[in-house]
Write a protein that holds these residues in place. Structure first.
Motif, PDB file in Angstrom:
ATOM      1  N   ALA A  72      -0.655 -34.935 -59.621  1.00  0.00           N
ATOM      2  CA  ALA A  72      -0.840 -36.591 -58.367  1.00  0.00           C
ATOM      3  C   ALA A  72       0.986 -36.632 -58.347  1.00  0.00           C
ATOM      4  N   PHE A  73       1.813 -36.611 -59.379  1.00  0.00           N
ATOM      5  CA  PHE A  73       3.159 -36.724 -58.938  1.00  0.00           C
ATOM      6  C   PHE A  73       4.104 -35.800 -58.250  1.00  0.00           C
ATOM      7  N   ASN A  74       2.994 -34.653 -57.986  1.00  0.00           N
ATOM      8  CA  ASN A  74       3.879 -33.470 -57.294  1.00  0.00           C
ATOM      9  C   ASN A  74       3.222 -33.545 -55.909  1.00  0.00           C
ATOM     10  N   GLY A  75       3.541 -34.394 -54.288  1.00  0.00           N
ATOM     11  CA  GLY A  75       2.127 -34.107 -53.713  1.00  0.00           C
ATOM     12  C   GLY A  75       2.179 -33.181 -52.970  1.00  0.00           C
ATOM     13  N   LYS A  76       2.980 -31.755 -53.391  1.00  0.00           N
ATOM     14  CA  LYS A  76       3.158 -30.393 -52.699  1.00  0.00           C
ATOM     15  C   LYS A  76       2.168 -29.557 -53.677  1.00  0.00           C
ATOM     16  N   SER A  77       1.507 -30.427 -54.477  1.00  0.00           N
ATOM     17  CA  SER A  77       0.388 -29.183 -54.973  1.00  0.00           C
ATOM     18  C   SER A  77      -0.274 -28.952 -53.921  1.00  0.00           C
ATOM     19  N   PHE A  78      -1.023 -27.562 -54.416  1.00  0.00           N
ATOM     20  CA  PHE A  78      -1.947 -27.334 -53.460  1.00  0.00           C
ATOM     21  C   PHE A  78      -2.876 -28.423 -53.002  1.00  0.00           C
ATOM     22  N   TYR A  79      -3.502 -28.750 -51.417  1.00  0.00           N
ATOM     23  CA  TYR A  79      -4.642 -29.293 -51.715  1.00  0.00           C
ATOM     24  C   TYR A  79      -5.576 -28.985 -51.857  1.00  0.00           C
ATOM     25  N   LYS A  80      -6.519 -27.813 -50.752  1.00  0.00           N
ATOM     26  CA  LYS A  80      -7.714 -27.558 -51.673  1.00  0.00           C
ATOM     27  C   LYS A  80      -7.909 -27.381 -53.330  1.00  0.00           C
ATOM     28  N   HIS A  81      -6.933 -27.080 -53.745  1.00  0.00           N
ATOM     29  CA  HIS A  81      -6.602 -27.087 -55.096  1.00  0.00           C
ATOM     30  C   HIS A  81      -7.097 -28.039 -55.951  1.00  0.00           C
ATOM     31  N   PHE A  82      -6.372 -29.262 -55.386  1.00  0.00           N
ATOM     32  CA  PHE A  82      -6.131 -30.124 -55.928  1.00  0.00           C
ATOM     33  C   PHE A  82      -7.567 -31.128 -55.851  1.00  0.00           C
ATOM     34  N   ASN A  83      -8.490 -31.142 -54.533  1.00  0.00           N
ATOM     35  CA  ASN A  83      -9.505 -31.388 -54.227  1.00  0.00           C
ATOM     36  C   ASN A  83     -10.604 -31.483 -54.139  1.00  0.00           C
ATOM     37  N   ASP A  84     -10.476 -29.520 -54.996  1.00  0.00           N
ATOM     38  CA  ASP A  84     -11.469 -29.464 -55.588  1.00  0.00           C
ATOM     39  C   ASP A  84     -11.901 -29.884 -56.901  1.00  0.00           C
ATOM     40  N   HIS A  85     -10.864 -29.760 -57.627  1.00  0.00           N
ATOM     41  CA  HIS A  85     -10.470 -30.668 -59.264  1.00  0.00           C
ATOM     42  C   HIS A  85     -11.048 -31.747 -59.331  1.00  0.00           C
ATOM     43  N   TYR A  86     -10.217 -32.693 -58.366  1.00  0.00           N
ATOM     44  CA  TYR A  86     -10.630 -34.808 -58.198  1.00  0.00           C
ATOM     45  C   TYR A  86     -12.219 -34.129 -57.969  1.00  0.00           C
TER      46      TYR A  86
END
Length: 116
Positions: free
Chosen positions: A87-101
């Motif tokens: 979360a501290f890296n806003g450049k994380s891949f959105y879909k990957h992050f959203n799927d985990h969330y």
């Protein structure tokens, strides 16, 4: 309300806070101090995860609720800790992050539904 439900709600709050932090960092990259900002946040999430697992794993092994297992609960703890860091890296891949969330949220809500 039971202690397990209370800590599950706390996990859901952590998940939402992680999501909000990620979205804020996606919109505008902020600089963070590792020891003042990131470490306390991530450590707080880890403490809650450890306490949650200590309560929920024995319950799942005893009650055997449908569609919830020990491996799935461990995965929730791993995923929420991973996205807490990402979360501290806003450049994380959105879909990957959203799927985990969403996966974390889904399982935590199932625990709330089935918990005594």
């Amino acid at each position: 309300m039971s202690e397990m439900k209370d800590i599950t709600i706390e996990m859901l709050h952590h998940n939402e806070a992680i999501w909000e932090l990620y979205l804020a960092n996606r919109a505008e990259q902020q600089t963070f101090d590792f020891y003042e900002d990131m470490k306390p946040f991530v450590d707080g999430v880890k403490e809650t995860c450890d306490a949650w697992l200590a309560l929920v794993i024995p319950w799942v092994n005893t009650a055997r609720p449908t569609y919830l297992g020990q491996a799935q609960l461990q995965q929730v703890a791993d995923n929420i800790q991973m996205i807490a860091v990402s979360a501290f890296n806003g450049k994380s891949f959105y879909k990957h992050f959203n799927d985990h969330y969403q996966s974390v949220e889904y399982t935590l809500k199932r625990v709330l539904e089935k918990a005594p």
